[in-house]
Design a protein around this motif. Structure first.
Motif, PDB file in Angstrom:
ATOM      1  N   LYS A 173      44.581  44.043  45.949  1.00  0.00           N
ATOM      2  CA  LYS A 173      43.190  44.119  46.382  1.00  0.00           C
ATOM      3  C   LYS A 173      43.178  43.774  47.863  1.00  0.00           C
ATOM      4  CE  LYS A 173      38.500  42.470  45.458  1.00  0.00           C
ATOM      5  NZ  LYS A 173      37.618  41.706  44.568  1.00  0.00           N
ATOM      6  N   LEU A 174      42.918  44.801  48.699  1.00  0.00           N
ATOM      7  CA  LEU A 174      43.083  44.643  50.136  1.00  0.00           C
ATOM      8  C   LEU A 174      41.806  44.987  50.893  1.00  0.00           C
ATOM      9  CD1 LEU A 174      46.601  46.275  50.640  1.00  0.00           C
ATOM     10  CD2 LEU A 174      46.061  43.857  50.325  1.00  0.00           C
ATOM     11  N   PRO A 175      41.535  44.230  51.956  1.00  0.00           N
ATOM     12  CA  PRO A 175      40.375  44.526  52.799  1.00  0.00           C
ATOM     13  C   PRO A 175      40.748  45.453  53.948  1.00  0.00           C
ATOM     14  CG  PRO A 175      41.319  42.439  53.468  1.00  0.00           C
ATOM     15  CD  PRO A 175      42.187  42.966  52.339  1.00  0.00           C
ATOM     16  N   PHE A 176      39.754  46.163  54.457  1.00  0.00           N
ATOM     17  CA  PHE A 176      39.931  46.849  55.729  1.00  0.00           C
ATOM     18  C   PHE A 176      38.611  46.824  56.483  1.00  0.00           C
ATOM     19  CE2 PHE A 176      38.006  50.524  53.686  1.00  0.00           C
ATOM     20  CZ  PHE A 176      37.438  51.257  54.725  1.00  0.00           C
ATOM     21  N   MET A 177      38.685  47.057  57.773  1.00  0.00           N
ATOM     22  CA  MET A 177      37.493  47.034  58.610  1.00  0.00           C
ATOM     23  C   MET A 177      37.651  48.078  59.705  1.00  0.00           C
ATOM     24  SD  MET A 177      35.890  43.796  60.762  1.00  0.00           S
ATOM     25  CE  MET A 177      35.704  42.855  59.253  1.00  0.00           C
ATOM     26  N   SER A 178      36.568  48.778  60.007  1.00  0.00           N
ATOM     27  CA  SER A 178      36.591  49.757  61.082  1.00  0.00           C
ATOM     28  C   SER A 178      35.194  49.919  61.647  1.00  0.00           C
ATOM     29  CB  SER A 178      37.091  51.116  60.578  1.00  0.00           C
ATOM     30  OG  SER A 178      36.896  52.118  61.570  1.00  0.00           O
ATOM     31  N   ALA A 198      40.107  32.033  54.027  1.00  0.00           N
ATOM     32  CA  ALA A 198      41.206  31.728  53.101  1.00  0.00           C
ATOM     33  C   ALA A 198      40.748  31.819  51.650  1.00  0.00           C
ATOM     34  CB  ALA A 198      41.772  30.343  53.399  1.00  0.00           C
ATOM     35  N   SER A 199      39.551  31.336  51.358  1.00  0.00           N
ATOM     36  CA  SER A 199      39.048  31.410  49.982  1.00  0.00           C
ATOM     37  C   SER A 199      38.981  32.858  49.519  1.00  0.00           C
ATOM     38  CB  SER A 199      37.663  30.763  49.874  1.00  0.00           C
ATOM     39  OG  SER A 199      37.738  29.369  50.079  1.00  0.00           O
ATOM     40  N   HIS A 200      38.578  33.754  50.418  1.00  0.00           N
ATOM     41  CA  HIS A 200      38.504  35.168  50.057  1.00  0.00           C
ATOM     42  C   HIS A 200      39.885  35.763  49.817  1.00  0.00           C
ATOM     43  CE1 HIS A 200      34.229  35.290  50.951  1.00  0.00           C
ATOM     44  NE2 HIS A 200      34.214  36.540  50.548  1.00  0.00           N
ATOM     45  N   MET A 201      40.834  35.467  50.693  1.00  0.00           N
ATOM     46  CA  MET A 201      42.159  36.045  50.535  1.00  0.00           C
ATOM     47  C   MET A 201      42.819  35.591  49.230  1.00  0.00           C
ATOM     48  SD  MET A 201      42.288  38.030  53.093  1.00  0.00           S
ATOM     49  CE  MET A 201      40.497  38.129  52.935  1.00  0.00           C
ATOM     50  N   ILE A 202      42.639  34.303  48.919  1.00  0.00           N
ATOM     51  CA  ILE A 202      43.192  33.791  47.657  1.00  0.00           C
ATOM     52  C   ILE A 202      42.426  34.375  46.474  1.00  0.00           C
ATOM     53  CG2 ILE A 202      43.634  31.716  46.286  1.00  0.00           C
ATOM     54  CD1 ILE A 202      43.771  30.177  49.003  1.00  0.00           C
ATOM     55  N   GLY A 203      41.111  34.412  46.596  1.00  0.00           N
ATOM     56  CA  GLY A 203      40.283  34.949  45.516  1.00  0.00           C
ATOM     57  C   GLY A 203      40.590  36.400  45.210  1.00  0.00           C
ATOM     58  N   HIS A 204      40.881  37.194  46.241  1.00  0.00           N
ATOM     59  CA  HIS A 204      41.210  38.600  46.008  1.00  0.00           C
ATOM     60  C   HIS A 204      42.406  38.746  45.078  1.00  0.00           C
ATOM     61  CE1 HIS A 204      39.207  40.090  50.005  1.00  0.00           C
ATOM     62  NE2 HIS A 204      38.325  39.832  49.056  1.00  0.00           N
ATOM     63  N   GLU A 205      43.376  37.867  45.234  1.00  0.00           N
ATOM     64  CA  GLU A 205      44.576  37.979  44.396  1.00  0.00           C
ATOM     65  C   GLU A 205      44.293  37.565  42.958  1.00  0.00           C
ATOM     66  OE1 GLU A 205      46.786  39.650  45.511  1.00  0.00           O
ATOM     67  OE2 GLU A 205      46.733  39.431  47.691  1.00  0.00           O
ATOM     68  N   ILE A 206      43.342  36.656  42.770  1.00  0.00           N
ATOM     69  CA  ILE A 206      42.950  36.302  41.399  1.00  0.00           C
ATOM     70  C   ILE A 206      42.283  37.501  40.733  1.00  0.00           C
ATOM     71  CG2 ILE A 206      41.522  34.774  39.984  1.00  0.00           C
ATOM     72  CD1 ILE A 206      41.821  32.650  42.185  1.00  0.00           C
ATOM     73  N   THR A 207      41.389  38.170  41.464  1.00  0.00           N
ATOM     74  CA  THR A 207      40.744  39.358  40.914  1.00  0.00           C
ATOM     75  C   THR A 207      41.768  40.447  40.613  1.00  0.00           C
ATOM     76  OG1 THR A 207      38.647  38.923  42.044  1.00  0.00           O
ATOM     77  CG2 THR A 207      39.069  41.183  41.374  1.00  0.00           C
ATOM     78  N   ARG A 225      52.372  34.055  40.209  1.00  0.00           N
ATOM     79  CA  ARG A 225      52.105  35.468  40.479  1.00  0.00           C
ATOM     80  C   ARG A 225      51.128  35.626  41.646  1.00  0.00           C
ATOM     81  NH1 ARG A 225      50.421  37.895  34.795  1.00  0.00           N
ATOM     82  NH2 ARG A 225      50.146  39.771  36.093  1.00  0.00           N
ATOM     83  N   ILE A 226      50.141  34.738  41.725  1.00  0.00           N
ATOM     84  CA  ILE A 226      49.179  34.795  42.831  1.00  0.00           C
ATOM     85  C   ILE A 226      49.872  34.517  44.157  1.00  0.00           C
ATOM     86  CG2 ILE A 226      47.130  33.683  43.807  1.00  0.00           C
ATOM     87  CD1 ILE A 226      46.260  33.140  40.841  1.00  0.00           C
ATOM     88  N   ILE A 227      50.729  33.513  44.170  1.00  0.00           N
ATOM     89  CA  ILE A 227      51.448  33.169  45.400  1.00  0.00           C
ATOM     90  C   ILE A 227      52.359  34.320  45.827  1.00  0.00           C
ATOM     91  CG2 ILE A 227      53.092  31.586  46.462  1.00  0.00           C
ATOM     92  CD1 ILE A 227      50.330  30.375  45.918  1.00  0.00           C
ATOM     93  N   THR A 228      53.044  34.919  44.881  1.00  0.00           N
ATOM     94  CA  THR A 228      53.917  36.055  45.199  1.00  0.00           C
ATOM     95  C   THR A 228      53.115  37.201  45.793  1.00  0.00           C
ATOM     96  OG1 THR A 228      55.498  35.470  43.459  1.00  0.00           O
ATOM     97  CG2 THR A 228      55.505  37.762  44.225  1.00  0.00           C
ATOM     98  N   LEU A 287      50.247  37.038  47.407  1.00  0.00           N
ATOM     99  CA  LEU A 287      49.831  36.677  48.758  1.00  0.00           C
ATOM    100  C   LEU A 287      50.963  36.902  49.760  1.00  0.00           C
ATOM    101  CD1 LEU A 287      47.814  33.440  47.970  1.00  0.00           C
ATOM    102  CD2 LEU A 287      46.902  35.433  49.158  1.00  0.00           C
ATOM    103  N   LYS A 288      52.174  36.512  49.381  1.00  0.00           N
ATOM    104  CA  LYS A 288      53.328  36.734  50.260  1.00  0.00           C
ATOM    105  C   LYS A 288      53.550  38.225  50.480  1.00  0.00           C
ATOM    106  CE  LYS A 288      55.901  32.539  48.922  1.00  0.00           C
ATOM    107  NZ  LYS A 288      57.103  32.043  48.200  1.00  0.00           N
TER     108      LYS A 288
END
Length: 385
Positions: free
Chosen positions: A158-163, A263-272, A353-356, A358-359
């Motif tokens: 689950k990845l963000p992008f911006m333009s 940071a909360s969002h980046m971690i939360g994305h991996e949970i989702t 799995r979440i930590i992996t 994120l890496k």
């Protein structure tokens, strides 16, 4: 205050009956692809209002966008654009539908593998199709910003992008269309907007009194009106204030010239991405634990947040920080949102799995100081079990 550029080209049409004004916003010769999610847009009559407002235009409809919009689904819409010679996109839905439409708009004009848009965080986007939105769920602020988050089910990402090319041309915000939303969606929307504000506010002092004042007012508004929005779903003024707060939470205004966390969002994305937990609920799990873990670097702003948002002024510094973290968790719980990983069937093995993940996605130095490393994230998540 840091240097900043601020430009937001999105026109907002706010208030009762504004869907009818679509006829003045969409080009008369446009061939429009209406992008929406499940059946709620049809059941609530929002799609009927859109069709009526755009009578005389050529309309093609694309439904089925998921709550965490899928890369694979969006590519089907891109294919349809080519088949039908679409010239304008209209998102009818909440943040997920709008996020998907942003990706569709960029991918339709991108000459290459659309996955590049996400892995580059949007840097490869040089143009996008024009699109507008009809917002049905206040939450993400996507109706007035250039950001999007897309899930690739096959890759478990689950990845963000911006333009800058992905701002909506216009967005219609009619609070009345939110009356029939399920309580869970309203609660999620309030929590999502709340954390958006926190991510731009709860960092370290930057002498940005205006931005801090705006942020604190928005937070107090959600704390006061969030529960009331659940209690009285057809109160126009409450729904209007919640809707506008969610938009202002992430339209660039309060984030200009100040440090950001996310940071909360980046971690939360991996949970989702792991188990499809609602985005807002992942934030409600991560944020209180992160606040406690980062109470040293965030100390000054935590004390400011305690005093100016929650009126917590008595006791030692540590006691006030404890109290405001508890108040934040209590707010989410009062909205009916559980705040522990165990509430979402996540235990110690899933943290690995979440930590992996994120890496794998390069999220190894996150937060306002780029100092939250994988070991710190593990500690935050373990404290949230």
């Amino acid at each position: 205050m840091n240097n900043f550029d601020l430009h937001n080209p999105t026109q907002i049409l706010f208030g009762k009956g504004r869907i009818a004004d679509l006829k003045n916003q969409v080009p008369t010769d446009a061939k429009v692809l209406i992008v929406y999610g499940g059946g709620s847009a049809e059941r609530t009559g929002v799609l009927a209002q859109v069709r009526e407002a755009l009578a005389g235009r050529t309309l093609v409809e694309f439904g089925g966008v998921e709550p965490n919009p899928r890369f694979e689904t969006a590519l089907k819409a891109v294919e349809l654009i080519g088949q039908e010679d679409i010239t304008f996109l209209l998102a009818v839905g909440g943040g997920s539908v709008i996020d998907a439409t942003k990706f569709i708009a960029a991918a339709a004009f991108y000459d290459g593998d659309a996955w590049d848009i996400l892995t580059s965080r949007g840097s490869v986007v040089t143009s996008a199709m024009s699109f507008g939105t009809v917002l049905t769920l206040p939450a993400t602020g996507s109706e007035m910003n250039p950001a999007s988050v897309i899930t690739h089910a096959g890759k478990g990402a689950k990845l963000p992008f911006m333009s800058a090319h992905c701002y909506p041309v216009f967005s219609v915000l009619d609070p009345e269309v939110t009356y029939s939303l399920p309580p869970r969606q309203i609660a999620n929307g309030v929590a999502d907007a709340f954390v958006h504000i926190i991510e731009q506010y709860l960092t370290y002092p930057s002498a940005a009194r205006v931005q801090d004042g705006f942020a604190e007012t928005l937070l107090r508004t959600l704390i006061e009106l969030g529960p009331k929005a659940l209690e009285t779903p057809d109160d126009y003024d409450i729904r209007a204030n919640v809707m506008w707060t969610a938009t202002l939470a992430l339209n660039g205004l309060i984030g200009a010239g100040v440090p950001h966390d996310w940071a909360s969002h980046m971690i939360g994305h991996e949970i989702t991405a792991l188990n499809d937990t609602d985005h807002a609920r992942t934030l409600a799990v991560v944020l209180p634990s992160l606040m406690n873990d980062q109470r040293g670097p965030k100390r000054e702003k935590l004390l400011q947040y305690a005093a100016n948002v929650w009126d917590i002024r008595d006791g030692s510094d540590e006691a006030r920080i404890d109290a405001v973290i508890a108040a934040t968790r209590g707010f989410f719980e009062a909205m009916g949102i559980k705040t522990r990983l165990g509430d979402y069937d996540i235990a110690a093995p899933e943290i690995d799995r979440i930590i992996t993940a994120l890496k794998d996605h390069g999220m190894t130095a996150i937060g306002e100081h780029a100092a939250i490393a994988p070991d710190d994230t593990r500690r935050i998540l373990e404290a949230a079990l």
